[in-house]
Write a protein that holds these residues in place. Structure first.
Motif, PDB file in Angstrom:
ATOM      1  N   GLY A   1       0.812  -1.213   0.000  1.00  0.00           N
ATOM      2  CA  GLY A   1       0.000   0.000   0.000  1.00  0.00           C
ATOM      3  C   GLY A   1       0.842   1.258   0.000  1.00  0.00           C
ATOM      4  N   ARG A   2       1.891   1.260   0.819  1.00  0.00           N
ATOM      5  CA  ARG A   2       2.769   2.431   0.872  1.00  0.00           C
ATOM      6  C   ARG A   2       3.531   2.628  -0.430  1.00  0.00           C
ATOM      7  NH1 ARG A   2       1.190   6.336   3.988  1.00  0.00           N
ATOM      8  NH2 ARG A   2       1.346   5.940   6.218  1.00  0.00           N
TER       9      ARG A   2
ATOM     10  N   ALA B   1      -2.288   3.144   2.533  1.00  0.00           N
ATOM     11  CA  ALA B   1      -2.133   2.624   3.888  1.00  0.00           C
ATOM     12  C   ALA B   1      -3.434   2.048   4.420  1.00  0.00           C
ATOM     13  CB  ALA B   1      -1.634   3.733   4.820  1.00  0.00           C
ATOM     14  N   VAL B   2      -4.550   2.761   4.175  1.00  0.00           N
ATOM     15  CA  VAL B   2      -5.846   2.290   4.673  1.00  0.00           C
ATOM     16  C   VAL B   2      -6.274   1.020   3.953  1.00  0.00           C
ATOM     17  CG1 VAL B   2      -8.293   2.863   4.892  1.00  0.00           C
ATOM     18  CG2 VAL B   2      -6.555   4.584   5.403  1.00  0.00           C
ATOM     19  N   SER B   3      -6.142   1.000   2.623  1.00  0.00           N
ATOM     20  CA  SER B   3      -6.511  -0.213   1.887  1.00  0.00           C
ATOM     21  C   SER B   3      -5.585  -1.364   2.254  1.00  0.00           C
ATOM     22  CB  SER B   3      -6.472   0.042   0.376  1.00  0.00           C
ATOM     23  OG  SER B   3      -5.162   0.374  -0.059  1.00  0.00           O
ATOM     24  N   GLY B   4      -4.304  -1.063   2.514  1.00  0.00           N
ATOM     25  CA  GLY B   4      -3.378  -2.098   2.956  1.00  0.00           C
ATOM     26  C   GLY B   4      -3.775  -2.664   4.303  1.00  0.00           C
ATOM     27  N   ALA B   5      -4.233  -1.793   5.215  1.00  0.00           N
ATOM     28  CA  ALA B   5      -4.679  -2.260   6.523  1.00  0.00           C
ATOM     29  C   ALA B   5      -5.893  -3.163   6.386  1.00  0.00           C
ATOM     30  CB  ALA B   5      -5.005  -1.062   7.413  1.00  0.00           C
ATOM     31  N   LEU B   6      -6.825  -2.792   5.503  1.00  0.00           N
ATOM     32  CA  LEU B   6      -8.015  -3.604   5.290  1.00  0.00           C
ATOM     33  C   LEU B   6      -7.639  -4.975   4.737  1.00  0.00           C
ATOM     34  CD1 LEU B   6     -11.083  -4.013   5.016  1.00  0.00           C
ATOM     35  CD2 LEU B   6     -10.949  -2.882   2.798  1.00  0.00           C
TER      36      LEU B   6
ATOM     37  N   ARG C   1       6.976   5.703  17.156  1.00  0.00           N
ATOM     38  CA  ARG C   1       8.233   6.449  17.075  1.00  0.00           C
ATOM     39  C   ARG C   1       8.409   7.070  15.691  1.00  0.00           C
ATOM     40  NH1 ARG C   1      10.902   2.760  18.905  1.00  0.00           N
ATOM     41  NH2 ARG C   1      11.733   1.791  17.022  1.00  0.00           N
ATOM     42  N   VAL C   2       8.128   6.303  14.641  1.00  0.00           N
ATOM     43  CA  VAL C   2       8.282   6.818  13.282  1.00  0.00           C
ATOM     44  C   VAL C   2       7.328   7.980  13.040  1.00  0.00           C
ATOM     45  CG1 VAL C   2       7.984   6.257  10.836  1.00  0.00           C
ATOM     46  CG2 VAL C   2       9.145   4.643  12.353  1.00  0.00           C
ATOM     47  N   GLU C   3       6.087   7.836  13.464  1.00  0.00           N
ATOM     48  CA  GLU C   3       5.101   8.897  13.247  1.00  0.00           C
ATOM     49  C   GLU C   3       5.447  10.140  14.063  1.00  0.00           C
ATOM     50  OE1 GLU C   3       0.345   8.933  12.465  1.00  0.00           O
ATOM     51  OE2 GLU C   3       1.003   7.948  14.307  1.00  0.00           O
ATOM     52  N   ARG C   4       5.940   9.958  15.289  1.00  0.00           N
ATOM     53  CA  ARG C   4       6.322  11.090  16.132  1.00  0.00           C
ATOM     54  C   ARG C   4       7.466  11.875  15.517  1.00  0.00           C
ATOM     55  NH1 ARG C   4       8.163   8.556  21.007  1.00  0.00           N
ATOM     56  NH2 ARG C   4      10.149   8.457  19.882  1.00  0.00           N
ATOM     57  N   ASP C   5       8.362  11.167  14.809  1.00  0.00           N
ATOM     58  CA  ASP C   5       9.505  11.829  14.177  1.00  0.00           C
ATOM     59  C   ASP C   5       9.182  12.388  12.798  1.00  0.00           C
ATOM     60  OD1 ASP C   5      10.955  11.151  16.407  1.00  0.00           O
ATOM     61  OD2 ASP C   5      11.855   9.360  15.518  1.00  0.00           O
ATOM     62  N   GLY C   6       7.916  12.360  12.428  1.00  0.00           N
ATOM     63  CA  GLY C   6       7.512  12.935  11.151  1.00  0.00           C
ATOM     64  C   GLY C   6       7.584  11.981   9.984  1.00  0.00           C
ATOM     65  N   GLY C   7       7.828  10.703  10.251  1.00  0.00           N
ATOM     66  CA  GLY C   7       7.906   9.712   9.178  1.00  0.00           C
ATOM     67  C   GLY C   7       6.546   9.124   8.848  1.00  0.00           C
ATOM     68  N   GLN C   8       6.560   8.095   8.007  1.00  0.00           N
ATOM     69  CA  GLN C   8       5.332   7.447   7.558  1.00  0.00           C
ATOM     70  C   GLN C   8       5.388   5.961   7.878  1.00  0.00           C
ATOM     71  OE1 GLN C   8       4.459   8.280   3.451  1.00  0.00           O
ATOM     72  NE2 GLN C   8       5.069  10.413   3.634  1.00  0.00           N
ATOM     73  N   PRO C   9       4.903   5.560   9.041  1.00  0.00           N
ATOM     74  CA  PRO C   9       4.848   4.122   9.334  1.00  0.00           C
ATOM     75  C   PRO C   9       3.865   3.438   8.404  1.00  0.00           C
ATOM     76  CG  PRO C   9       3.628   5.366  10.976  1.00  0.00           C
ATOM     77  CD  PRO C   9       4.337   6.379  10.115  1.00  0.00           C
TER      78      PRO C   9
ATOM     79  N   ARG D   1      -2.331   8.506  -6.962  1.00  0.00           N
ATOM     80  CA  ARG D   1      -1.225   8.256  -6.039  1.00  0.00           C
ATOM     81  C   ARG D   1      -1.503   8.972  -4.727  1.00  0.00           C
ATOM     82  NH1 ARG D   1       3.826   8.706  -7.694  1.00  0.00           N
ATOM     83  NH2 ARG D   1       3.390   8.835  -9.918  1.00  0.00           N
ATOM     84  N   GLY D   2      -0.781   8.553  -3.688  1.00  0.00           N
ATOM     85  CA  GLY D   2      -0.866   9.203  -2.380  1.00  0.00           C
ATOM     86  C   GLY D   2       0.329  10.113  -2.185  1.00  0.00           C
ATOM     87  N   ARG D   3       0.610  10.446  -0.933  1.00  0.00           N
ATOM     88  CA  ARG D   3       1.746  11.323  -0.671  1.00  0.00           C
ATOM     89  C   ARG D   3       3.041  10.534  -0.853  1.00  0.00           C
ATOM     90  NH1 ARG D   3       0.675  12.206   5.792  1.00  0.00           N
ATOM     91  NH2 ARG D   3       0.947  10.052   6.450  1.00  0.00           N
ATOM     92  N   ARG D   4       4.085  11.214  -1.301  1.00  0.00           N
ATOM     93  CA  ARG D   4       5.324  10.540  -1.691  1.00  0.00           C
ATOM     94  C   ARG D   4       6.459  10.758  -0.698  1.00  0.00           C
ATOM     95  NH1 ARG D   4       6.489  12.107  -7.817  1.00  0.00           N
ATOM     96  NH2 ARG D   4       8.098  10.533  -7.461  1.00  0.00           N
ATOM     97  N   ALA D   5       6.314  11.721   0.191  1.00  0.00           N
ATOM     98  CA  ALA D   5       7.446  12.039   1.077  1.00  0.00           C
ATOM     99  C   ALA D   5       7.717  10.899   2.035  1.00  0.00           C
ATOM    100  CB  ALA D   5       7.128  13.309   1.856  1.00  0.00           C
ATOM    101  N   GLY D   6       8.956  10.848   2.509  1.00  0.00           N
ATOM    102  CA  GLY D   6       9.320   9.887   3.546  1.00  0.00           C
ATOM    103  C   GLY D   6       9.856   8.583   2.973  1.00  0.00           C
ATOM    104  N   ARG D   7      10.555   7.857   3.845  1.00  0.00           N
ATOM    105  CA  ARG D   7      11.109   6.572   3.451  1.00  0.00           C
ATOM    106  C   ARG D   7      10.095   5.464   3.688  1.00  0.00           C
ATOM    107  NH1 ARG D   7      17.153   6.753   6.225  1.00  0.00           N
ATOM    108  NH2 ARG D   7      17.967   8.526   5.003  1.00  0.00           N
TER     109      ARG D   7
END
Length: 489
Positions: free
Chosen positions: A82-83, A418-423, A267-275, A209-215
């Motif tokens: 999904g990501r 991410a949401v479709s991946g969670a589903l 931790r990843v989300e708190r640091d501004g990343g994309q879990p 597409r979704g947002r592209r930023a982040g690792r």
């Protein structure tokens, strides 16, 4: 004086119109073809299990892995798929998954032994993860309002028909014995259909597409995959191995690995990343409980089809085609309710899912009564199953689309993958865990002194009823949580 009108002045030319977007409805047949292939191969293989077990000399654990390995690989890679789709484009992610799935299908059809077949099924599951998340992401982004409800109705219908009708398709392919392939035709048929869908994808599927930023959160995927393996591996291998110490250690480590994955996401989300799955989404009661309801529901759905296929062939002695025709009764019940389910859910809310789960439980009860009565003739035994199968199929039709819509309500263009991946992860985790758990029950009874396939199926129905009751509790908790959220809004 220079004339105008006989030549074009580039400074006065109207701006070029942007290319018109591809109408989303044109994409639906291609997307649903991908959905159908994935679900067909997960459920349709059930009617082939006795045939392939005999030809490949596969034991009980290998038979379970043919089904559970596909679901486990799909569940372990859904969120990452999904990501990646959010970053590279949902159409590209869908096409990549379809390519992998098609090639893996060819490998399944050519597998000379059970081990290589299971390996190819795992690869199929990885491709299916990209297909599934791509489909739901495009549906979630390209369709809104009433159009999304109709698209999801078609998605739910294809999901259910492929699940129940897939057994019929599989049985027909085995009976036709095209080119002497036998059960291998179930996998070989994916190749031409997959290639056709791939050829149409660039022309018909919109490039969302979704947002592209982040690792990419590879560590999060690894922790999620580890959690699933720690849970499913001992359940599949434990009974045949005599439940050695490592199986209990593995099960005990499941909550440890799950907690580590959640803390990593925080931790990843708190640091501004994309879990892979943002914990902020999981803190929404409607999201977390919706995923839980999905997981428990699919535990029952997948395992019911698994043990029913074994009972029909190994217990009643039906051919794969005849077993597939019996599954057609399930599909009939499903079709009778699935298209109406979204509209009913819009008017009556989650009570529609409650009614559906109650119908499924009533179907299990009717099947248990039919099993206890055990008519002397095979034809009589099959006829006695019809009321229970119709009830169960109708209940499934009332559940699948409304449960999926509950989770997809949180999809936005930035996090649709991410949401479709969670589903999809919840669905496939339920599939793999359900088949593993109920497989332990089924083969445990079958392996006991004097145990018959009918006995194993009967006890499995009791386990399935417990799973269905658990899904009812989950839906009840979901309704309470949403009501409290609205009360405090």
């Amino acid at each position: 004086m220079a004339t105008t009108g006989t030549r074009t002045d580039p400074t006065n030319a109207p701006p070029a119109r942007p290319a018109a977007p591809v109408p989303p409805w044109r994409a639906l047949p291609v997307l649903l073809t991908g959905t159908f292939l994935v679900v067909l191969d997960f459920f349709g293989v059930n009617v082939a299990l006795p045939s392939l077990a005999g030809e490949l000399d596969a034991g009980p654990s290998e038979v379970v892995w043919v089904v559970a390995g596909f679901a486990l690989a799909m569940a372990a890679t859904q969120l990452l798929a999904g990501r990646i789709g959010d970053r590279v484009g949902h159409r590209r992610g869908f096409a990549t998954g379809l390519t992998v799935f098609t090639l893996a299908s060819l490998a399944c059809a050519a597998a000379p032994g059970a081990t290589l077949l299971v390996a190819a099924r795992v690869l199929q599951g990885v491709g299916a993860a990209f297909v599934g998340t791509g489909v739901l992401a495009v549906l979630g982004v390209s369709f809104t309002g009433e159009a999304r409800a109709r698209a999801l109705a078609w998605y739910g219908a294809v999901l259910g028909v492929a699940a129940a009708g897939g057994q019929l398709v599989g049985g027909a392919l085995i009976a036709a014995d095209v080119a002497g392939l036998g059960w291998r035709a179930i996998f070989a048929v994916n190749v031409p259909v997959g290639l056709l869908a791939l050829a149409l994808t660039p022309r018909l599927v919109p490039a969302t597409r979704g947002r592209r930023a982040g690792r990419l959160d590879v560590a999060g995927m690894a922790l999620g995959a580890l959690t699933m393996v720690l849970l499913v591996l001992p359940l599949v291998q434990g009974r045949q191995a005599g439940w050695p110490l490592w199986t209990w250690v593995s099960l005990a480590l499941v909550p440890v690995a799950a907690a580590a994955g959640y803390r990593h996401g925080v931790r990843v989300e708190r640091d501004g990343g994309q879990p892979l799955l943002p914990p902020s989404l999981l803190r929404l009661p409607s999201m977390s409980l919706g995923l839980l309801a999905q997981l428990v529901y699919w535990c029952g759905q997948a395992s019911f089809y698994f043990v029913l296929a074994l009972y029909l062939q190994d217990g009643l002695g039906l051919t794969p085609l005849d077993a597939g025709l019996v599954f057609g009764v399930l599909a009939t019940g499903y079709l009778a309710t699935s298209f109406r389910a979204p509209g009913l859910a819009a008017r009556h809310g989650r009570s529609v899912v409650v009614v559906g789960l109650c119908a499924i439980l009533a179907g299990y009860g009717a099947l248990g009564i039919a099993l206890a009565a055990a008519p002397a003739s095979t034809g009589g035994a099959v006829a006695a199953l019809v009321p229970g199968l119709l009830l169960a199929g109708a209940g499934q039709g009332l559940c699948i689309t409304p449960l999926a819509a509950q989770v997809l309500a949180h999809a936005d263009p930035r996090q649709a993958g991410a949401v479709s991946g969670a589903l999809q992860t919840a669905q496939q985790a339920g599939n793999s865990v359900g088949v593993a758990v109920v497989g332990v029950v089924f083969y445990g009874v079958l392996g006991a002194a004097g145990g018959t396939v009918g006995d194993a199926f009967g006890v499995s129905l009791v386990a399935l009823a417990a799973i269905g009751a658990g899904a009812l509790v989950g839906v009840g908790l979901l309704a309470l949580a949403v009501a409290r959220t609205r009360a405090h809004a």
